[in-house]
Design an enzyme around this catalytic site. Structure first.
Site, mmCIF file in Angstrom:
data_model
loop_
_atom_site.group_PDB
_atom_site.id
_atom_site.type_symbol
_atom_site.label_atom_id
_atom_site.label_comp_id
_atom_site.label_asym_id
_atom_site.label_seq_id
_atom_site.Cartn_x
_atom_site.Cartn_y
_atom_site.Cartn_z
ATOM 1 N N ARG A 30 0.475 -1.044 -0.086
ATOM 2 C CA ARG A 30 0.327 0.051 -0.061
ATOM 3 C C ARG A 30 0.900 1.165 -0.092
ATOM 4 N NH1 ARG A 30 -5.460 0.391 2.321
ATOM 5 N NH2 ARG A 30 -4.483 1.511 3.958
ATOM 6 N N CYS A 54 -0.150 27.776 35.048
ATOM 7 C CA CYS A 54 0.250 26.646 35.208
ATOM 8 C C CYS A 54 0.859 25.565 36.652
ATOM 9 C CB CYS A 54 1.933 26.299 34.548
ATOM 10 S SG CYS A 54 2.464 24.833 34.350
ATOM 11 N N CYS A 57 4.178 24.652 37.655
ATOM 12 C CA CYS A 57 5.415 26.016 36.907
ATOM 13 C C CYS A 57 5.746 26.255 38.618
ATOM 14 C CB CYS A 57 5.069 27.081 36.748
ATOM 15 S SG CYS A 57 5.023 26.863 34.793
ATOM 16 N N HIS A 117 9.014 26.029 32.060
ATOM 17 C CA HIS A 117 6.910 26.131 31.046
ATOM 18 C C HIS A 117 6.975 25.701 29.855
ATOM 19 C CE1 HIS A 117 3.081 25.985 31.583
ATOM 20 N NE2 HIS A 117 3.195 26.749 29.972
ATOM 21 N N ASN A 157 3.013 11.350 28.753
ATOM 22 C CA ASN A 157 2.152 11.773 28.000
ATOM 23 C C ASN A 157 2.533 12.782 26.818
ATOM 24 O OD1 ASN A 157 0.714 9.233 27.704
ATOM 25 N ND2 ASN A 157 -0.909 10.103 29.543
ATOM 26 N N SER A 165 -2.800 17.018 29.475
ATOM 27 C CA SER A 165 -3.366 17.941 30.171
ATOM 28 C C SER A 165 -2.622 19.440 29.828
ATOM 29 C CB SER A 165 -3.949 17.917 31.330
ATOM 30 O OG SER A 165 -3.500 17.497 32.014
ATOM 31 N N HIS A 168 3.436 21.987 30.069
ATOM 32 C CA HIS A 168 5.114 22.075 30.708
ATOM 33 C C HIS A 168 5.460 20.453 31.051
ATOM 34 C CE1 HIS A 168 7.086 23.867 34.186
ATOM 35 N NE2 HIS A 168 7.465 22.450 34.016
ATOM 36 N N HIS A 170 6.524 17.024 31.120
ATOM 37 C CA HIS A 170 6.484 16.015 32.754
ATOM 38 C C HIS A 170 5.952 14.545 32.655
ATOM 39 C CE1 HIS A 170 2.114 17.091 31.600
ATOM 40 N NE2 HIS A 170 1.942 16.149 32.529
ATOM 41 N N GLN A 172 5.089 10.393 34.388
ATOM 42 C CA GLN A 172 3.952 10.137 36.142
ATOM 43 C C GLN A 172 4.735 9.107 36.322
ATOM 44 O OE1 GLN A 172 0.162 10.335 35.299
ATOM 45 N NE2 GLN A 172 -0.381 11.318 33.655
HETATM 46 P P1 H2U Z 1 -1.280 14.192 31.916
HETATM 47 O O1 H2U Z 1 0.647 14.083 31.555
HETATM 48 O O2 H2U Z 1 -2.134 13.198 31.487
HETATM 49 O O3 H2U Z 1 -1.396 15.676 31.598
HETATM 50 O O4 H2U Z 1 -1.205 13.943 33.911
HETATM 51 C C1 H2U Z 1 -0.270 15.094 34.350
HETATM 52 C C2 H2U Z 1 -1.487 14.894 35.505
HETATM 53 O O5 H2U Z 1 -1.514 16.226 36.133
HETATM 54 C C3 H2U Z 1 -2.846 14.661 36.031
HETATM 55 O O6 H2U Z 1 -2.768 12.941 36.667
HETATM 56 C C4 H2U Z 1 -2.101 15.805 37.784
HETATM 57 C C5 H2U Z 1 -3.553 15.432 36.519
HETATM 58 O O7 H2U Z 1 -4.270 14.350 37.476
HETATM 59 N N1 H2U Z 1 -2.665 17.118 38.457
HETATM 60 C C6 H2U Z 1 -2.179 16.777 39.033
HETATM 61 O O8 H2U Z 1 -1.776 16.317 40.510
HETATM 62 N N2 H2U Z 1 -2.476 18.637 40.438
HETATM 63 C C7 H2U Z 1 -2.679 19.270 39.939
HETATM 64 O O9 H2U Z 1 -3.308 20.721 40.593
HETATM 65 C C8 H2U Z 1 -3.287 19.447 38.260
HETATM 66 C C9 H2U Z 1 -3.188 18.121 37.442
HETATM 67 ZN ZN ZN Z 2 4.593 25.300 34.123
#
Ligand code: H2U
Ligand code: ZN
Length: 351
Positions: A30, A54, A57, A117, A157, A165, A168, A170, A172
């Site tokens: 393809r 944020c 931050c 950030h 992610n 979300s 910045h 980050h 997990q």
């Molecule tokens: P993402 O990588 O999916 O954006 O996740 C960021 C995490 O940050 C998300 O699991 C957490 C959310 O629950 N979070 C906090 O722990 N404190 C906050 O003030 C906002 C978001």
């Molecule tokens: Zn930030």
């Protein structure tokens, strides 16, 4: 029936994922059409170094009402909306082996990679990424001191299309009292191979890839970066340690620096692919903890990016893929060649 000789580059075929035992359908015919990669006018993704709104931050307020410290490198905190909770009671449900559930207990943390950030991993300096590697190692070590924790998933992610979300930079960590599905598959496959051959599955695989040079993107002293033979996502890659190491707990200083370098070089290539901040989910797979020895486990890191042909055209896992198994058109070899030929100078710092 035909007299043609089977060719991976020409003919539809299935490929085995040796790490999970899953299969993928490859349809290389393809993509006889030429490369359709498209560089779109770069979205003006100009973010400030500091964003007062944020939650990651330094100095800002988070959802739980606490204030982030004025941190200078990375900062780790318990996820204010954790998917797994520390105080979940043991238990579950088993009704005639038809309705089955198990209580899940865990700890979820968020790691801000940098006080800045406006940066992403590919835009951070390698020594700063190295500090993130140190944090990953320290977190893995600390979480493993809870005797009930069996598995620690470190992941990132990146990009809003991956459900991230906040721009910045980050990642997990989710640590829990059981082995999740993908990790259980990889455990089974690596264990079987090790018991049969007495060697690491990924160790042998990487040696073969280095010999064949079809899917390797680059290597440094301690890591090989490649598109796995069984890749599902168009530009899926893996970073695999050359040494048979069961977890990042055993990385030497040199290995940690080499991992930071590999992450930097790979993610810069990703950004350069479509001159966009390349989205992906990435994460490490490594030995479970508090469950005895896992000598067959071989540390590696997966990158699953969704983009297919441009900064906006992504691959969807639909139809046959939801009902049967994943499918791809561009081959792993083609993807590796594209990634191999990309610059390691980030497009945003090019003059
Ligand atoms: P993402 O990588 O999916 O954006 O996740 C960021 C995490 O940050 C998300 O699991 C957490 C959310 O629950 N979070 C906090 O722990 N404190 C906050 O003030 C906002 C978001
Ligand atoms: Zn930030």
């Amino acid at each position: 029936m035909t007299n043609e000789t089977f060719d991976l580059k020409e003919h539809p075929h299935s490929r085995l994922n040796i790490l999970t035992g899953d299969w993928i359908l490859v349809s290389p015919h393809r993509t006889k059409r030429p490369w359709q990669g498209k560089v779109e006018a770069s979205q003006m993704d100009e973010r400030p170094e500091y964003d007062p709104n944020c939650y990651l931050c330094p100095g800002n307020k988070r959802a739980d009402g606490s204030d982030n410290p004025d941190y200078k490198a990375s900062y780790v905190f318990t996820n204010d909306y954790s998917s797994l909770l520390l105080n979940t009671p043991d238990g579950g449900l088993n009704d005639d082996e038809l309705l089955v559930a198990n209580s899940q207990r865990g700890i979820c943390r968020v790691i801000s990679f940098s006080p800045r950030h406006d940066l992403t991993l590919p835009q951070m300096e390698t020594p700063d990424i190295r500090k993130v590697v140190d944090v990953w190692q320290a977190e893995y070590q600390e979480l493993a001191t809870y005797p009930w924790i069996k598995h620690i998933q470190i992941f990132e992610n990146k990009g809003d299309i991956m459900g991230c979300s906040n721009p910045h930079p980050h990642g997990q960590i989710w640590a829990q009292n059981s082995i999740p599905v993908e990790v259980a598959k990889e455990t089974r496959q690596q264990k079987e191979y090790f018991e049969q051959k007495g060697r690491s599955l990924l160790g042998d695989y990487v040696k073969l890839e280095l010999k064949r040079q079809e899917r390797v993107i680059f290597e440094n002293d301690h890591f090989v970066v490649l598109v796995p033979f069984w890749a599902v996502w168009p530009y899926e890659t893996m970073i695999v340690s050359k040494r048979h190491i069961t977890s990042l707990l055993y990385f030497t200083d040199e290995e940690k620096a080499a991992l930071a370098e590999a992450i930097k070089r790979l993610t810069v290539r990703y950004d350069n692919m479509f001159e966009t901040s390349f989205p992906y989910s990435s994460g490490m797979h490594q030995s479970p903890v508090n469950m005895g020895d896992h000598p067959y486990w071989h540390w590696h890191m997966h990158f699953y990016p969704p983009l297919l042909r441009s900064a906006t055209v992504k691959k969807f896992m639909v139809g046959y893929e939801m009902l049967a198994n994943p499918q791809r058109d561009i081959t792993a070899e083609f993807a590796a060649e594209k990634l191999r030929n990309l610059s390691e100078v980030h497009y945003k710092v090019k003059e």
